[in-house]
Every structure is written in structure tokens, then in C-alpha cells.
Design a protein around this motif. Structure first.
Motif, PDB file in Angstrom:
ATOM      1  N   GLU A  18      10.973 -10.046  11.988  1.00 58.29           N
ATOM      2  CA  GLU A  18      10.308  -9.169  11.028  1.00 58.29           C
ATOM      3  C   GLU A  18      11.079  -9.233   9.710  1.00 58.29           C
ATOM      4  O   GLU A  18      12.311  -9.094   9.696  1.00 58.29           O
ATOM      5  CB  GLU A  18      10.256  -7.735  11.531  1.00 58.29           C
ATOM      6  N   THR A  19      10.359  -9.434   8.624  1.00 57.27           N
ATOM      7  CA  THR A  19      10.968  -9.469   7.304  1.00 57.27           C
ATOM      8  C   THR A  19      10.379  -8.349   6.463  1.00 57.27           C
ATOM      9  O   THR A  19       9.158  -8.236   6.354  1.00 57.27           O
ATOM     10  CB  THR A  19      10.714 -10.827   6.615  1.00 57.27           C
ATOM     11  N   THR A  35      15.231  -7.681   4.216  1.00 61.23           N
ATOM     12  CA  THR A  35      15.926  -7.423   5.474  1.00 61.23           C
ATOM     13  C   THR A  35      15.203  -8.194   6.567  1.00 61.23           C
ATOM     14  O   THR A  35      14.012  -7.971   6.820  1.00 61.23           O
ATOM     15  CB  THR A  35      15.941  -5.925   5.810  1.00 61.23           C
ATOM     16  N   VAL A  36      15.911  -9.113   7.205  1.00 67.44           N
ATOM     17  CA  VAL A  36      15.335  -9.948   8.255  1.00 67.44           C
ATOM     18  C   VAL A  36      15.881  -9.478   9.598  1.00 67.44           C
ATOM     19  O   VAL A  36      17.102  -9.447   9.803  1.00 67.44           O
ATOM     20  CB  VAL A  36      15.677 -11.440   8.039  1.00 67.44           C
ATOM     21  N   THR A  37      14.986  -9.087  10.499  1.00 67.96           N
ATOM     22  CA  THR A  37      15.380  -8.611  11.822  1.00 67.96           C
ATOM     23  C   THR A  37      14.805  -9.555  12.874  1.00 67.96           C
ATOM     24  O   THR A  37      13.594  -9.772  12.927  1.00 67.96           O
ATOM     25  CB  THR A  37      14.862  -7.185  12.076  1.00 67.96           C
ATOM     26  N   VAL A  38      15.691 -10.122  13.688  1.00 57.97           N
ATOM     27  CA  VAL A  38      15.275 -11.004  14.784  1.00 57.97           C
ATOM     28  C   VAL A  38      15.587 -10.294  16.093  1.00 57.97           C
ATOM     29  O   VAL A  38      16.726  -9.891  16.339  1.00 57.97           O
ATOM     30  CB  VAL A  38      15.994 -12.363  14.718  1.00 57.97           C
ATOM     31  N   GLN A  39      14.557 -10.143  16.916  1.00 53.72           N
ATOM     32  CA  GLN A  39      14.690  -9.446  18.200  1.00 53.72           C
ATOM     33  C   GLN A  39      14.611 -10.457  19.326  1.00 53.72           C
ATOM     34  O   GLN A  39      13.646 -11.224  19.425  1.00 53.72           O
ATOM     35  CB  GLN A  39      13.581  -8.405  18.365  1.00 53.72           C
ATOM     36  N   GLU A  90      18.808  -9.113  22.317  1.00 52.83           N
ATOM     37  CA  GLU A  90      19.720  -8.869  21.187  1.00 52.83           C
ATOM     38  C   GLU A  90      18.944  -8.691  19.885  1.00 52.83           C
ATOM     39  O   GLU A  90      17.910  -9.323  19.668  1.00 52.83           O
ATOM     40  CB  GLU A  90      20.695 -10.037  21.045  1.00 52.83           C
ATOM     41  N   THR A  91      19.469  -7.842  19.010  1.00 54.49           N
ATOM     42  CA  THR A  91      18.889  -7.656  17.688  1.00 54.49           C
ATOM     43  C   THR A  91      19.876  -8.158  16.636  1.00 54.49           C
ATOM     44  O   THR A  91      21.042  -7.738  16.618  1.00 54.49           O
ATOM     45  CB  THR A  91      18.576  -6.174  17.416  1.00 54.49           C
ATOM     46  N   VAL A  92      19.414  -9.057  15.794  1.00 51.79           N
ATOM     47  CA  VAL A  92      20.227  -9.601  14.709  1.00 51.79           C
ATOM     48  C   VAL A  92      19.564  -9.212  13.394  1.00 51.79           C
ATOM     49  O   VAL A  92      18.370  -9.461  13.194  1.00 51.79           O
ATOM     50  CB  VAL A  92      20.355 -11.133  14.810  1.00 51.79           C
ATOM     51  N   VAL A  93      20.330  -8.583  12.507  1.00 53.65           N
ATOM     52  CA  VAL A  93      19.809  -8.137  11.221  1.00 53.65           C
ATOM     53  C   VAL A  93      20.589  -8.827  10.105  1.00 53.65           C
ATOM     54  O   VAL A  93      21.829  -8.847  10.131  1.00 53.65           O
ATOM     55  CB  VAL A  93      19.907  -6.605  11.062  1.00 53.65           C
ATOM     56  N   ARG A  94      19.881  -9.370   9.134  1.00 55.27           N
ATOM     57  CA  ARG A  94      20.507 -10.023   7.999  1.00 55.27           C
ATOM     58  C   ARG A  94      19.863  -9.525   6.704  1.00 55.27           C
ATOM     59  O   ARG A  94      18.647  -9.344   6.632  1.00 55.27           O
ATOM     60  CB  ARG A  94      20.352 -11.544   8.080  1.00 55.27           C
TER      61      ARG A  94
END
Length: 248
Positions: A18-19, A35-39, A90-94
Motif C-alpha cells: 500500500e502506498t 509511505t510504502v507499507t508491505v504486508q 511481517e510489516t515493512v514500512v518505508r
């Protein structure tokens, strides 16, 4: 504004991305933050590529007809995040900074949308050679004050703004163009001008941090400093220029 994509090739429990942009309105030269969120899904995967692309609607062929293509837009600029491993769940946020190039095609002038103009931020994710193009987060790219001054001056002189088309290729005349595209904004002549063989004047801007180049049809480029331009100055220049080349 959210962008949510799934990799069908990886099954129902595939990772998702999700961006979200901090704002969807900007001008050339300005910075947007995404904000880029990878689930993570049901299995560990190696995210080989997570790229953000600024795209614009480019004149071309789409679905067998000639129109301004949006399904396969032109990439204005791109930047990517480093490769990483995503564990199950895992959740990765950048946080990603996205700078609109000075030559970014416009979608709005004088606060109004240009007909045919669109721009977006697109996210592309690659896992195990499967590439997902995702959807668009559309953005509004408003004109710089100097660009608005020229287009407002044309409107005040009786011109009517028409389509805005982004085309492949470089302008003639040795301009310092950095993008592989140029945007042509149509301005329809009022009846009082000698329109020769066409009733439209094609305006092209090439902007920089402190100045811009202006091309009017076959004439130019002409260079102007941003600090020297307002509607009054743009009108005075255009009156002389138009009378010299399209005499009433």
C-alpha cells in the motif's frame, strides 16, 4: 489516496503493498512524501524490486485507436527501495521522498484541469520474477507561477486553452531538455488574428529552478527568468510577439 495490489500468482495469502502520499497536489520542483507499507503473506519471500514511478499520460496507440494512452503511461522518473526479505505476516514500512521534475508535464493551470492531462505515482513490486504494476495514485501537477502568468495572459488576450498532449521526442532548437517527453498545450486563436494554416498555437514550456524556455509554434525557444514574470510582463511580451508573427 491508497494503492493496494496483490500477486495472484502467489495465491490468496500473497504479500500486499500500500502506498499513501502525504498530499496529491504539487508543482514542478516540489517534493512529495510517500509511505510504502508491505504486508507479508503466508510464506517468506524475497522482494527483489519495489519501485516508485512518476508517470504521465502520453500520446500514443491504445486499444487499436489513436488517443492519449493511460494504460501504458510514460515514465518521467523512477526510484527504488533496496531488496529485502519479507517474513510471513511481517510489516515493512518505508518513507520515500518523490521530487517532481522541473519539466514534469502539468495537469492544472490557473487551478483548472488541463484537458487530456493526467499524472500519477505508480508502485511496482517484483517477487520471484513476478512483476505487479499495481494501480495509480493520481496526482495534480499545478503550473509554476511563471507558467500560469503566460497562460493567463493568453486567456486575457482572447485565446482559448484546448488539449494538453505529452509527446515523445525532443524539441528542436538546442534546448536543455532532460526528459524524453515534451508537453504541448493548445491555445486556440481568437478570430481577430491571422491564423495562417492552423487555428491553434502550441505552447511548450521547459522549466528550470530559476527560469524557463517558452516555444510558441515554430518560434523559440525564448528564455525567461521566473523573477521577471507576472501576468503584466507576460502580456506585454505576448502582444509584441503575436503581432510580429501573427499580425491582426
Amino acid at each position: 489516496m491508497g494503492l493496494r495490489t496483490f500477486f495472484g500468482t502467489l495465491g490468496a495469502r500473497a504479500p500486499q503493498v500500500e502506498t499513501v502520499l502525504d498530499r496529491v497536489v504539487g508543482r514542478p520542483g516540489e517534493r512529495l512524501t510517500a509511505t510504502v507499507t508491505v504486508q507479508g503473506g503466508g510464506a517468506a519471500v524475497r522482494v527483489e524490486g519495489l519501485a516508485m514511478e512518476l508517470v504521465t499520460r502520453v500520446e500514443g496507440l491504445e486499444e487499436g485507436g489513436t488517443e492519449l494512452a493511460w494504460r501504458q503511461p510514460g515514465v518521467v522518473s523512477a526510484f527504488s527501495l533496496p531488496t529485502f526479505t519479507l517474513s510471513p505476516g511481517e510489516t515493512v514500512v518505508r518513507e520515500v521522498d518523490c521530487v517532481l521534475p522541473w519539466e514534469m508535464p502539468l495537469t492544472h493551470v490557473g487551478g483548472r484541469r488541463l484537458r487530456g492531462a493526467r499524472a500519477a505515482l505508480r508502485t511496482t513490486m517484483k517477487i520471484d520474477a513476478a512483476i505487479d504494476r499495481g494501480d495509480f495514485d493520481e496526482i495534480a501537477v499545478h503550473a509554476l507561477p511563471a507558467q500560469d502568468a503566460f497562460l493567463q495572459a493568453l486567456t486575457d488576450l482572447g485565446f482559448r486553452l484546448g488539449d494538453a498532449e505529452v509527446k515523445h521526442g525532443r524539441l528542436r532548437g538546442g534546448t536543455a531538455q532532460t526528459l524524453p517527453y515534451r508537453q504541448e498545450i493548445e491555445a486556440h486563436f481568437p478570430a481577430s488574428y491571422n491564423r495562417r494554416h492552423d487555428d491553434r498555437l502550441e505552447i511548450v514550456f521547459l522549466a528550470r529552478a530559476d527560469s524557463l524556455d517558452l516555444t510558441t509554434g515554430i518560434y523559440g525557444p525564448y528564455t525567461f527568468d521566473h523573477a521577471d514574470l507576472d501576468v503584466e510582463a507576460a502580456t506585454a511580451w505576448l502582444v509584441a510577439h503575436l503581432h510580429a508573427n501573427w499580425r491582426r
